[in-house]
Write a protein that holds these residues in place. Sequence first.
Motif, PDB file in Angstrom:
ATOM      1  N   LYS A 210     -48.492 -35.228 -27.481  1.00 35.41           N
ATOM      2  CA  LYS A 210     -48.474 -33.776 -27.295  1.00 35.41           C
ATOM      3  C   LYS A 210     -49.616 -33.184 -28.116  1.00 35.41           C
ATOM      4  O   LYS A 210     -49.749 -33.461 -29.309  1.00 35.41           O
ATOM      5  CB  LYS A 210     -47.132 -33.194 -27.745  1.00 35.41           C
ATOM      6  N   TYR A 216     -48.910 -29.625 -18.673  1.00 36.24           N
ATOM      7  CA  TYR A 216     -48.322 -30.829 -18.080  1.00 36.24           C
ATOM      8  C   TYR A 216     -48.633 -30.861 -16.582  1.00 36.24           C
ATOM      9  O   TYR A 216     -48.637 -29.821 -15.937  1.00 36.24           O
ATOM     10  CB  TYR A 216     -46.812 -30.827 -18.275  1.00 36.24           C
ATOM     11  N   ASN A 275     -46.043 -25.717 -17.290  1.00 39.40           N
ATOM     12  CA  ASN A 275     -45.867 -25.679 -18.740  1.00 39.40           C
ATOM     13  C   ASN A 275     -44.866 -26.709 -19.251  1.00 39.40           C
ATOM     14  O   ASN A 275     -44.564 -26.741 -20.446  1.00 39.40           O
ATOM     15  CB  ASN A 275     -45.500 -24.265 -19.217  1.00 39.40           C
ATOM     16  N   SER A 276     -44.337 -27.549 -18.365  1.00 37.98           N
ATOM     17  CA  SER A 276     -43.513 -28.689 -18.791  1.00 37.98           C
ATOM     18  C   SER A 276     -43.570 -29.742 -17.692  1.00 37.98           C
ATOM     19  O   SER A 276     -43.927 -29.444 -16.544  1.00 37.98           O
ATOM     20  CB  SER A 276     -42.055 -28.266 -19.018  1.00 37.98           C
ATOM     21  N   THR A 277     -43.203 -30.945 -18.052  1.00 39.99           N
ATOM     22  CA  THR A 277     -43.210 -32.023 -17.054  1.00 39.99           C
ATOM     23  C   THR A 277     -42.244 -31.694 -15.923  1.00 39.99           C
ATOM     24  O   THR A 277     -42.561 -31.867 -14.747  1.00 39.99           O
ATOM     25  CB  THR A 277     -42.789 -33.359 -17.715  1.00 39.99           C
TER      26      THR A 277
ATOM     27  N   THR B  23     -32.595 -27.846 -15.320  1.00 39.65           N
ATOM     28  CA  THR B  23     -33.526 -28.731 -16.032  1.00 39.65           C
ATOM     29  C   THR B  23     -32.768 -29.929 -16.603  1.00 39.65           C
ATOM     30  O   THR B  23     -31.813 -29.755 -17.353  1.00 39.65           O
ATOM     31  CB  THR B  23     -34.209 -27.978 -17.192  1.00 39.65           C
ATOM     32  N   TRP B  27     -35.789 -33.674 -20.188  1.00 40.26           N
ATOM     33  CA  TRP B  27     -37.035 -32.913 -20.389  1.00 40.26           C
ATOM     34  C   TRP B  27     -36.875 -31.848 -21.471  1.00 40.26           C
ATOM     35  O   TRP B  27     -37.846 -31.460 -22.106  1.00 40.26           O
ATOM     36  CB  TRP B  27     -37.528 -32.331 -19.059  1.00 40.26           C
ATOM     37  N   ASP B  31     -39.822 -32.638 -23.896  1.00 41.38           N
ATOM     38  CA  ASP B  31     -40.909 -31.649 -23.894  1.00 41.38           C
ATOM     39  C   ASP B  31     -40.645 -30.478 -24.845  1.00 41.38           C
ATOM     40  O   ASP B  31     -41.568 -29.993 -25.490  1.00 41.38           O
ATOM     41  CB  ASP B  31     -41.135 -31.101 -22.476  1.00 41.38           C
ATOM     42  N   LEU B  32     -39.383 -30.019 -24.915  1.00 41.17           N
ATOM     43  CA  LEU B  32     -39.104 -28.841 -25.751  1.00 41.17           C
ATOM     44  C   LEU B  32     -38.770 -29.224 -27.182  1.00 41.17           C
ATOM     45  O   LEU B  32     -39.267 -28.619 -28.122  1.00 41.17           O
ATOM     46  CB  LEU B  32     -37.960 -28.017 -25.148  1.00 41.17           C
TER      47      LEU B  32
END
Lengths: 730, 156
Positions: A210, A216, A275-277, B23, B27, B31-32
Amino acid sequence: MKSKLHRRTFMKLTTVASGALIAGVYLQSCGADHPLATEHVFSPLIKIDTEGWVTLIAKNPEIGQGVKTALPMILAEELGAAWDKVRVVQGDYDTAYEEQWAGGSYAIILNWDLMRTAGAKVRQVLLQVAAKRMGKAVSELSTRNGEVQHVKSGETLPFGALLAEASKIPLPETVEFKPMDAFEIVGKRIPQIDLDQLVNGEMQYGIDIKLPGMVYATVLKNPVFEGGSGTWDATRARAVNGLIDILELDNKTYGGRLLASNSPNFVNGIAVVANSTWAAFKAAGELEVSWDETGTRKENTDGIFERFRAQLDDTMIEREDGDIAAARRKAASNYEAVYEVPFLAHVPMEPMNCTVDFREDGCEVWAPTQNPEALQKGLIKLFGLAPEQIKIHLPRIGGAFGRRYYVDYAMDTAILSKKMGRPVKLTWTREADIQHDWYRPASVHKMEASLNGNGQVTGWRHVLANASRKTSLGREGRPAGTEIDPYEFPAGFVPDLRLEYGHVLSDVPLGQWRAVGHSATAFAVHSFLDELAHWNKRDPMDYFLEFLGPARMVPVVDDYAFDAGRSIAVVEKVRQLSNWGSPLPAGQGRGFAACKGAGSFVAEVVTVSVGTNGKIRIVRVDAVVDCGIVVNRSGAEAQVEGGILEGLSAALYGEITVQDGTAEQSNFHDYRWMRMGETPEMHIEFIQNDLPPRGLGEPPLPPAAPALANAIFAATGQRIRKLPIRKIER
Amino acid sequence: MAMPSYTITINNVKKNVSADPDTPLLWIIRDLLELTGTKFGCGKGLCGACTVHYQGQPVRSCTLPINAALDGGITTIEGLSEQQSHPVQQAWMELDVPQCGYCQSGQIMAAASLLSKNENPTNDDIEAAMEGHLCRCGTYSRIREAIQLAATKKKK
């Protein structure tokens, strides 16, 4: 690999590779910090600090084959370091390291002398300094456990105490290697570097990177092989929270389908940036795309195999010894059989991914790749960058098996980062991975043997027809070159022998795989030898040994000879290990195959049980391996177990089929691989010798499929001539 | 479109996250929350690489939507123990189990869950618990052995 470090690491390792002295510097990434220690950089691969810590660079991509441990073990051995005072740091891509790639079972083969030389040079300097300090002759000193030792007097000097003077002495041009009987690290069972991070979740793979400001992405590729890019309706995709952009990926505007010979460019498609996978995956799923299928063959697997079979009668001769027609006429009997193997995908557990930060001054890449050189060349070709503008980091890789020899997914990522003007992490879905692979070529093999009155083979013809990966990858030369070699076994063992190749063109993308060509030819050759043994009512192992003849070097081609003695030795040992010939319960059978690959000899016996419902259970596998010196016993056994299970999994289940130019499989439900409950008991032994170490990633794989098929014949009388096997009709 | 906020308990810490209700937990975690030890392998619950504990049970985080993961604690590989001290992690290290290592977080989480419910797993118990976990490198023999070793460690 955290972002705050990456620019520092860039500078630091550039300096390291130039071999300069760095005082008072420590690497944050190696764990324990020693800010007070002064470190001397002896060579691109070796640093020692005044506290006695030895830092070794692991230069090759770690894909699970254990090189991050094995190569530093060889360095440490020659240096005489104490393994518990060694730190190993993964090197970035740097031409100073040489042979920095993973493939073809070559890591140990190519680096054995390189690592020994690098370690021995530094040892020589330390000995020189210690000799002066102790007032002894260099010849009376040795290194061991991080010290220079004078064995006669018991006097010792730790490495750390020698640095001030050692740093002023240039490395010698030539060195003597340590005698192998003095090895204390090589040959041991040493747990791999980074084990703690592998079990506590801290290990950073490429997919875990990251960077600040990073976005992404994922890709949708044209499902039809060799298709163009597409046009899309993004109405529904735009409703997805987090969607940033949708971009066309068309390789026509980036030099076409190849970056270079043997290096495919990215595949045409569409990229979704978010903004995310998850947002990228979700938006990609909502896109409605019209794909350009102009000029594609839109093939089906059945049609491809029909063309392969037809091509068996229209071939090029790749090798011809004696006169097979005469052998056929003179023979007491002739025997023939046709074998077929499918296309195979790689499916490493870590899906394709790459992270690129494309800046005005250059490009920084975190790439799970087996082939950083191809990646660098690709970036130079696509963007006109100079080599010094490209920094390639090599994070640990969640499996590769040949897939990551190609850098198509890294080109995707670089394009996206350049277009977006910010760092991009691209993650492919598993579906994209399976449907846009560079597959193990499928092939059809026609085998013919002529036999004398004693059942001995006097004539041999092997005709292989397929679409060549060499052609698929735009390589020069004979298309057969990647599919059937002039030195293919049993060349050299049969007086009248011919190897032929029938070349078919196809759109199916083809490439490396674990033991790519040999995984196919060994199934045909060693199933056929088993058939010949049974045809002659002989024990297959006895028949094979008789076929090999006495222990001797058998000239095969130019400067290559086959050491029949080493092959005989592994067969004899696996005979004992497996209790070959001892009674088995009803419904069980044993099969055998022995192959040579990457310089190593492997003999395997598979014991199988076939139920009345036709279900196959692999009960046990015995394997004996002669790969020369075993560097790390733990890693070596793991490679053998893994190679065997991969060969068996592919033989049982592995198959990519094609319909209308599209791969029909898409995830692990329809591209099946063995699970724990199917794993047999495995018994593995190595032949002990002092011969130079040879490859181990691939050689255990090819014997597995024929040994399994031969075992099924022994159990049921049914001959397997087409893979995958799945189950037996009973 | 504004995204809803959720409070989840992960590795004994409460975290607020904004995400669409569908979601997958995977993830959110990766990701978060930047806990990257939990891996993406298939996205369809087929390979087990994304396994975490939810309400003490092993679940596939790639197919569990965030809005279905609000009623209990979530444990990821990072929260399994301090300093990889869990008997399963210790056994994994002792036997040098991983090859590429990518599937191992999921394997370890499944093994830890098995041993929390079954102190003396038979070979069949082990195979049943681990059946959903794919390892492409073929570390199954060492995983099996490590689970047996971890079981004996737990009893000590």
